[in-house]
Design an enzyme around this catalytic site. Structure first.
Site, PDB file in Angstrom:
ATOM      1  N   CYS A 213      14.643  54.050 -19.776  1.00  0.00           N
ATOM      2  CA  CYS A 213      13.471  54.338 -19.534  1.00  0.00           C
ATOM      3  C   CYS A 213      13.153  55.581 -20.340  1.00  0.00           C
ATOM      4  CB  CYS A 213      13.477  54.937 -17.821  1.00  0.00           C
ATOM      5  SG  CYS A 213      14.738  56.042 -17.441  1.00  0.00           S
ATOM      6  N   SER A 214      12.625  56.426 -19.747  1.00  0.00           N
ATOM      7  CA  SER A 214      11.912  57.533 -21.007  1.00  0.00           C
ATOM      8  C   SER A 214      13.149  58.439 -21.563  1.00  0.00           C
ATOM      9  CB  SER A 214      11.001  58.603 -20.108  1.00  0.00           C
ATOM     10  OG  SER A 214      11.421  58.980 -19.054  1.00  0.00           O
TER      11      SER A 214
END
Length: 107
Positions: free
Chosen positions: A65-66
């Site tokens: 993810c981020s």
């Protein structure tokens, strides 16, 4: 807990074509930027989409993810493991680390 993979290891596997990379941010985030060849799969869709996207439950899969503070990648990895996927790893540092290292992204 899901095994981790480093940026260097992931880069080698992407270049070799030996891994399926899952972007767990999805939506506009995926459209804006994702790791090369990554497929979008968010937590809410794992149970319904995983069998079609990932028919081989023993294939190498990496979720991201981020950044390390984002829990989406762990959530998707946990769901995949619950469904019987046996080779799931997590790129904990995510797309932020990847882009800060100057590695290519797709949009």
């Amino acid at each position: 807990m899901t095994a981790l993979i480093t940026r260097e290891e992931l880069l080698k596997e992407i270049e070799a074509g030996t891994v399926t990379v899952l972007d767990t941010l999805g939506g506009a985030y995926y459209a804006k930027a994702h790791l090369p060849g990554a497929v979008a799969l968010v937590g809410a869709d794992v149970e319904t989409r995983a069998p079609q996207l990932l028919p081989d439950r023993d294939a190498a899969i990496v979720t991201y993810c981020s950044n390390a503070a984002c829990s989406n990648s762990q959530h998707v990895a946990t769901e995949l493991e619950r469904l019987g996927y046996t080779n799931v790893r997590k790129y904990r540092d995510g797309i932020q680390d990847w882009t800060e290292a100057g590695l290519p992204i797709e949009s």
